[in-house]
Enzyme design. Sequence first.
Site, PDB file in Angstrom:
ATOM      1  N   LEU A  13       1.352  -0.729  -0.038  1.00 60.98           N
ATOM      2  CA  LEU A  13      -0.217   0.112  -0.126  1.00 60.98           C
ATOM      3  C   LEU A  13       1.164   0.393   0.186  1.00 60.98           C
ATOM      4  O   LEU A  13       0.483   2.645  -0.278  1.00 60.98           O
ATOM      5  CB  LEU A  13      -0.859  -0.227   0.627  1.00 60.98           C
ATOM      6  CG  LEU A  13      -2.186  -1.266   1.422  1.00 60.98           C
ATOM      7  CD1 LEU A  13      -2.761  -1.010   2.253  1.00 60.98           C
ATOM      8  CD2 LEU A  13      -2.649  -1.283   0.245  1.00 60.98           C
ATOM      9  N   CYS A  14       2.392   1.494  -0.521  1.00 64.05           N
ATOM     10  CA  CYS A  14       2.826   2.780  -0.399  1.00 64.05           C
ATOM     11  C   CYS A  14       2.769   3.469  -1.771  1.00 64.05           C
ATOM     12  O   CYS A  14       2.703   2.576  -2.491  1.00 64.05           O
ATOM     13  CB  CYS A  14       4.258   2.242   0.227  1.00 64.05           C
ATOM     14  SG  CYS A  14       4.531   1.437   1.673  1.00 64.05           S
ATOM     15  N   HIS A  15       2.906   4.212  -1.463  1.00 66.73           N
ATOM     16  CA  HIS A  15       2.556   5.124  -2.675  1.00 66.73           C
ATOM     17  C   HIS A  15       4.330   5.300  -3.456  1.00 66.73           C
ATOM     18  O   HIS A  15       5.445   5.205  -2.717  1.00 66.73           O
ATOM     19  CB  HIS A  15       2.080   6.681  -2.770  1.00 66.73           C
ATOM     20  CG  HIS A  15       1.079   7.101  -2.955  1.00 66.73           C
ATOM     21  ND1 HIS A  15       0.482   6.326  -1.052  1.00 66.73           N
ATOM     22  CD2 HIS A  15      -0.111   6.812  -2.544  1.00 66.73           C
ATOM     23  CE1 HIS A  15      -0.515   6.161  -0.687  1.00 66.73           C
ATOM     24  NE2 HIS A  15      -1.579   6.809  -2.070  1.00 66.73           N
ATOM     25  N   MET A  72       8.983   4.619   4.734  1.00 66.80           N
ATOM     26  CA  MET A  72       8.330   3.268   4.665  1.00 66.80           C
ATOM     27  C   MET A  72      10.239   3.399   3.627  1.00 66.80           C
ATOM     28  O   MET A  72      10.518   2.158   3.723  1.00 66.80           O
ATOM     29  CB  MET A  72       7.767   2.661   4.016  1.00 66.80           C
ATOM     30  CG  MET A  72       5.918   2.747   4.958  1.00 66.80           C
ATOM     31  SD  MET A  72       6.495   1.955   6.999  1.00 66.80           S
ATOM     32  CE  MET A  72       6.939   0.657   6.055  1.00 66.80           C
ATOM     33  N   GLU A  73       9.978   4.195   3.051  1.00 60.32           N
ATOM     34  CA  GLU A  73      11.738   4.531   2.308  1.00 60.32           C
ATOM     35  C   GLU A  73      12.846   3.597   3.425  1.00 60.32           C
ATOM     36  O   GLU A  73      13.931   3.384   2.461  1.00 60.32           O
ATOM     37  CB  GLU A  73      12.102   5.077   1.482  1.00 60.32           C
ATOM     38  CG  GLU A  73      10.423   5.194   0.323  1.00 60.32           C
ATOM     39  CD  GLU A  73       9.334   5.615   0.611  1.00 60.32           C
ATOM     40  OE1 GLU A  73       8.270   4.973  -0.393  1.00 60.32           O
ATOM     41  OE2 GLU A  73       8.650   6.158   2.007  1.00 60.32           O
ATOM     42  N   ASP A 119      24.446 -10.570   4.301  1.00 59.62           N
ATOM     43  CA  ASP A 119      24.532 -11.671   2.940  1.00 59.62           C
ATOM     44  C   ASP A 119      25.850 -11.417   2.954  1.00 59.62           C
ATOM     45  O   ASP A 119      26.642 -12.826   2.913  1.00 59.62           O
ATOM     46  CB  ASP A 119      23.702 -11.145   1.966  1.00 59.62           C
ATOM     47  CG  ASP A 119      24.295 -12.390   1.082  1.00 59.62           C
ATOM     48  OD1 ASP A 119      24.393 -13.240   1.126  1.00 59.62           O
ATOM     49  OD2 ASP A 119      24.369 -11.602  -0.037  1.00 59.62           O
TER      50      ASP A 119
END
Length: 168
Positions: free
Chosen positions: A83-85, A121-122, A136
Amino acid sequence: MQAPFPKNSANLTHLDGQGQAQMVDVSDKAQTIRQAVAAAQVRMLPATLEAIQAGNTPKGDVLATARLAGIMAAKQTANLIPLCHPLPLQKVAVEITPDPQLPGYQIQATVKTKAETGVEMEALTAVSIAALTLYDMAKALEKSMQIESIRLVSKTGGKSGDYFPPAP
């Protein structure tokens, strides 16, 4: 089986009238400068930290690769989180700093945009993927590394105003 519809859902902008997830309509919002800072840490054995610092790793430059992965991840957030733009990002900076007291690395991402919605969120995606990439790149040295304390450090701009949580 569907989860029960929250009774206080009137203010939950990511739910429609039936309680289904929806992408929020931000078309009526003004574009403003918004910035978010997120952080994470990767805990490891002192010997692993020393090997990374000395460049003695089988996969190459651990920190440069993790930093670039974090930047790339911030730009892909809308493809990863439903749901992120998709946002035009004007700045993504990822800093990875050794912390001998941890021992390990502190990771911080700063993301900035001029848009209708924020970039929290970014920033969180950037530190998460940078931490995963660091793991990793160094897992041949140590598999017991721990990714910890992924969190929002601050956000500025937008309708909800600035946010500076108490220190952990």
